[in-house]
Design a protein around this motif. Structure first.
Motif, PDB file in Angstrom:
ATOM      1  N   LEU A  34      -8.968  -9.892   5.667  1.00 52.41           N
ATOM      2  CA  LEU A  34      -7.931  -8.449   5.448  1.00 52.41           C
ATOM      3  C   LEU A  34      -8.829  -7.945   4.141  1.00 52.41           C
ATOM      4  O   LEU A  34      -8.779  -6.570   3.892  1.00 52.41           O
ATOM      5  CB  LEU A  34      -6.573  -8.591   5.058  1.00 52.41           C
ATOM      6  N   ARG A  35      -9.024  -9.119   3.265  1.00 52.28           N
ATOM      7  CA  ARG A  35      -9.607  -8.576   1.486  1.00 52.28           C
ATOM      8  C   ARG A  35     -11.246  -7.859   2.605  1.00 52.28           C
ATOM      9  O   ARG A  35     -11.652  -6.749   1.649  1.00 52.28           O
ATOM     10  CB  ARG A  35     -10.199  -9.420   1.294  1.00 52.28           C
ATOM     11  N   ASN A  36     -12.114  -8.452   2.853  1.00 57.58           N
ATOM     12  CA  ASN A  36     -13.230  -7.470   3.724  1.00 57.58           C
ATOM     13  C   ASN A  36     -13.113  -6.006   3.642  1.00 57.58           C
ATOM     14  O   ASN A  36     -13.881  -5.596   3.710  1.00 57.58           O
ATOM     15  CB  ASN A  36     -14.073  -8.838   4.480  1.00 57.58           C
ATOM     16  N   GLN A  37     -12.028  -6.066   4.756  1.00 58.32           N
ATOM     17  CA  GLN A  37     -11.078  -4.886   5.616  1.00 58.32           C
ATOM     18  C   GLN A  37     -11.029  -3.983   4.331  1.00 58.32           C
ATOM     19  O   GLN A  37     -11.022  -2.553   4.542  1.00 58.32           O
ATOM     20  CB  GLN A  37     -10.431  -5.094   6.296  1.00 58.32           C
ATOM     21  N   GLY A  38     -11.112  -4.413   3.123  1.00 57.00           N
ATOM     22  CA  GLY A  38     -10.517  -3.082   2.068  1.00 57.00           C
ATOM     23  C   GLY A  38      -9.137  -3.221   2.127  1.00 57.00           C
ATOM     24  O   GLY A  38      -8.450  -2.112   1.214  1.00 57.00           O
ATOM     25  N   LEU A  39      -8.713  -4.016   2.735  1.00 58.19           N
ATOM     26  CA  LEU A  39      -7.206  -4.255   2.262  1.00 58.19           C
ATOM     27  C   LEU A  39      -7.433  -5.419   1.187  1.00 58.19           C
ATOM     28  O   LEU A  39      -7.733  -6.006   0.596  1.00 58.19           O
ATOM     29  CB  LEU A  39      -6.015  -4.483   3.619  1.00 58.19           C
ATOM     30  N   ASN A  40      -5.540  -5.905   0.544  1.00 61.32           N
ATOM     31  CA  ASN A  40      -5.315  -6.368  -0.532  1.00 61.32           C
ATOM     32  C   ASN A  40      -3.814  -6.888  -0.300  1.00 61.32           C
ATOM     33  O   ASN A  40      -2.830  -6.170  -0.305  1.00 61.32           O
ATOM     34  CB  ASN A  40      -4.913  -5.000  -2.190  1.00 61.32           C
ATOM     35  N   PRO A  41      -4.167  -8.086   0.513  1.00 65.69           N
ATOM     36  CA  PRO A  41      -3.097  -8.758   1.283  1.00 65.69           C
ATOM     37  C   PRO A  41      -2.385  -9.533  -0.029  1.00 65.69           C
ATOM     38  O   PRO A  41      -3.247 -10.246  -1.041  1.00 65.69           O
ATOM     39  CB  PRO A  41      -2.976  -9.483   2.330  1.00 65.69           C
ATOM     40  N   CYS A  42      -0.509  -9.423  -0.088  1.00 66.46           N
ATOM     41  CA  CYS A  42      -0.568 -10.960  -0.968  1.00 66.46           C
ATOM     42  C   CYS A  42      -0.766 -11.711  -0.670  1.00 66.46           C
ATOM     43  O   CYS A  42      -1.049 -12.590   0.594  1.00 66.46           O
ATOM     44  CB  CYS A  42       0.510 -10.761  -0.573  1.00 66.46           C
ATOM     45  N   PRO A  43      -1.728 -13.027  -1.908  1.00 63.45           N
ATOM     46  CA  PRO A  43      -1.581 -14.144  -1.572  1.00 63.45           C
ATOM     47  C   PRO A  43      -1.332 -15.088  -1.089  1.00 63.45           C
ATOM     48  O   PRO A  43      -1.201 -16.256  -0.260  1.00 63.45           O
ATOM     49  CB  PRO A  43      -2.316 -14.700  -2.392  1.00 63.45           C
ATOM     50  N   VAL A  44       0.634 -15.151  -1.269  1.00 67.39           N
ATOM     51  CA  VAL A  44       0.788 -15.955  -0.374  1.00 67.39           C
ATOM     52  C   VAL A  44       1.625 -15.957   1.323  1.00 67.39           C
ATOM     53  O   VAL A  44       1.676 -16.105   1.800  1.00 67.39           O
ATOM     54  CB  VAL A  44       2.240 -15.741  -1.213  1.00 67.39           C
ATOM     55  N   CYS A  45       2.114 -14.067   1.459  1.00 67.03           N
ATOM     56  CA  CYS A  45       2.917 -13.719   2.657  1.00 67.03           C
ATOM     57  C   CYS A  45       2.357 -12.367   3.865  1.00 67.03           C
ATOM     58  O   CYS A  45       2.058 -12.150   4.915  1.00 67.03           O
ATOM     59  CB  CYS A  45       3.949 -12.976   2.593  1.00 67.03           C
ATOM     60  N   GLY A  46       0.993 -11.878   2.924  1.00 65.15           N
ATOM     61  CA  GLY A  46      -0.227 -11.286   3.624  1.00 65.15           C
ATOM     62  C   GLY A  46       0.050  -9.569   3.583  1.00 65.15           C
ATOM     63  O   GLY A  46      -0.404  -8.724   3.959  1.00 65.15           O
ATOM     64  N   LYS A  47       1.324  -9.858   2.674  1.00 60.62           N
ATOM     65  CA  LYS A  47       1.633  -7.383   2.537  1.00 60.62           C
ATOM     66  C   LYS A  47       0.591  -7.474   2.130  1.00 60.62           C
ATOM     67  O   LYS A  47       0.105  -7.583   0.641  1.00 60.62           O
ATOM     68  CB  LYS A  47       2.804  -8.169   2.190  1.00 60.62           C
ATOM     69  N   PRO A  48       0.598  -5.817   2.746  1.00 59.99           N
ATOM     70  CA  PRO A  48      -0.551  -5.595   2.200  1.00 59.99           C
ATOM     71  C   PRO A  48       0.344  -4.874   0.531  1.00 59.99           C
ATOM     72  O   PRO A  48       1.150  -4.702  -0.173  1.00 59.99           O
ATOM     73  CB  PRO A  48      -0.394  -3.991   2.293  1.00 59.99           C
ATOM     74  N   MET A  49      -0.755  -5.113  -0.513  1.00 63.24           N
ATOM     75  CA  MET A  49      -0.696  -4.315  -2.036  1.00 63.24           C
ATOM     76  C   MET A  49      -0.924  -3.036  -2.363  1.00 63.24           C
ATOM     77  O   MET A  49      -2.300  -3.015  -1.746  1.00 63.24           O
ATOM     78  CB  MET A  49      -0.452  -5.554  -2.831  1.00 63.24           C
ATOM     79  N   LYS A  50      -0.009  -2.885  -3.484  1.00 63.64           N
ATOM     80  CA  LYS A  50      -0.715  -1.300  -4.604  1.00 63.64           C
ATOM     81  C   LYS A  50      -1.933  -1.595  -5.356  1.00 63.64           C
ATOM     82  O   LYS A  50      -0.969  -2.697  -5.992  1.00 63.64           O
ATOM     83  CB  LYS A  50      -0.379  -0.037  -3.913  1.00 63.64           C
ATOM     84  N   GLY A  51      -2.887  -1.055  -6.163  1.00 59.82           N
ATOM     85  CA  GLY A  51      -2.985  -0.728  -7.094  1.00 59.82           C
ATOM     86  C   GLY A  51      -3.716  -2.631  -7.692  1.00 59.82           C
ATOM     87  O   GLY A  51      -4.075  -2.953  -6.722  1.00 59.82           O
ATOM     88  N   ARG A  52      -3.214  -2.625  -8.495  1.00 63.83           N
ATOM     89  CA  ARG A  52      -3.749  -4.549  -9.242  1.00 63.83           C
ATOM     90  C   ARG A  52      -2.725  -4.864  -9.202  1.00 63.83           C
ATOM     91  O   ARG A  52      -2.803  -6.200  -9.307  1.00 63.83           O
ATOM     92  CB  ARG A  52      -4.610  -3.861  -9.892  1.00 63.83           C
ATOM     93  N   GLN A  53      -1.767  -5.411  -8.307  1.00 65.57           N
ATOM     94  CA  GLN A  53      -0.600  -6.043  -8.392  1.00 65.57           C
ATOM     95  C   GLN A  53      -1.365  -7.611  -8.042  1.00 65.57           C
ATOM     96  O   GLN A  53      -2.417  -7.491  -6.967  1.00 65.57           O
ATOM     97  CB  GLN A  53       0.054  -6.101  -6.894  1.00 65.57           C
TER      98      GLN A  53
END
Length: 205
Positions: free
Chosen positions: A100-119
């Motif tokens: 998911l990160r390689n796809q340009g997304l920023n998943p929460c490292p625990v639940c995988g939920k997409p995050m915004k900004g620098r969360q």
């Protein structure tokens, strides 16, 4: 994670939180630590291949591997051997997040939920879940800190409850203290009492 059921829940959560029924993982040479699992054919012959896809049907997970010895993909279900190894599943979960990160997304490292900004985490709950469990020494230190606070509070209120009474007299009976300082006597008594209480109730290894 060391609980296999928690790892499976976490894998499903990644798919659910990203509105996916399946996630095709990046090629093994593109992942930091691609996972190979052991699986068995109908004749109970073992194979070991890379996991290429993770799927969720709303009830259970399944994995897809590329069967290198055959020109086909093989689907493994939760009753298969591949789902009995917590290290494999934890690695697959990491591969999902990395994809998911390689796809340009920023998943929460625990639940995988997409995050915004620098969360770093999507919520305080996930932040706490990611924190390492306390060591035995940390638990002991926390317990002793609370015990000291409680003892200090007891010592603080004890003189108020027995104001005007001699703490060294049996059952607080009056005794002859002519020429002695009550304040000094009380201070020594309660310091001694505090020390005894801490020695008795403090926790140690």
């Amino acid at each position: 994670m060391t609980d296999i059921n928690k790892v499976k829940v976490a894998m499903a959560a990644i798919l659910i939180n990203n509105h996916l029924n399946e996630l095709v993982l990046d090629d093994p040479d593109e992942l930091d630590d691609p996972v190979r699992v052991v699986w068995y054919d109908k004749n109970n012959y073992p194979y070991e291949d890379y996991v290429t896809k993770v799927m969720w049907d709303g009830k259970e997970l399944s994995l897809e591997v590329v069967a290198n010895e055959f020109p086909k993909h093989e689907t493994l279900y939760e009753y298969d051997f591949a789902f009995t190894n917590v290290e494999w599943l934890s690695g697959i979960r990491d591969n999902m997040l990395e994809t998911l990160r390689n796809q340009g997304l920023n998943p929460c490292p625990v639940c995988g939920k997409p995050m915004k900004g620098r969360q770093h985490y999507c919520s305080d709950g996930c932040r706490k879940a990611a924190a390492p469990p306390p060591t035995v020494q940390e638990v002991i230190d926390t317990a002793n800190r609370h015990i000291r606070a409680l003892v200090n509070k007891l010592i603080e209120y004890e003189p108020r409850i027995h104001a005007g009474e001699c703490p060294e007299g049996e059952y607080y009976e009056e005794k002859d203290c002519t020429g002695k300082s009550c304040a000094l006597c009380r201070k020594r008594y309660y310091n001694k009492l505090k020390k005894k209480m801490l020695e008795k109730y403090s926790v140690g290894l």
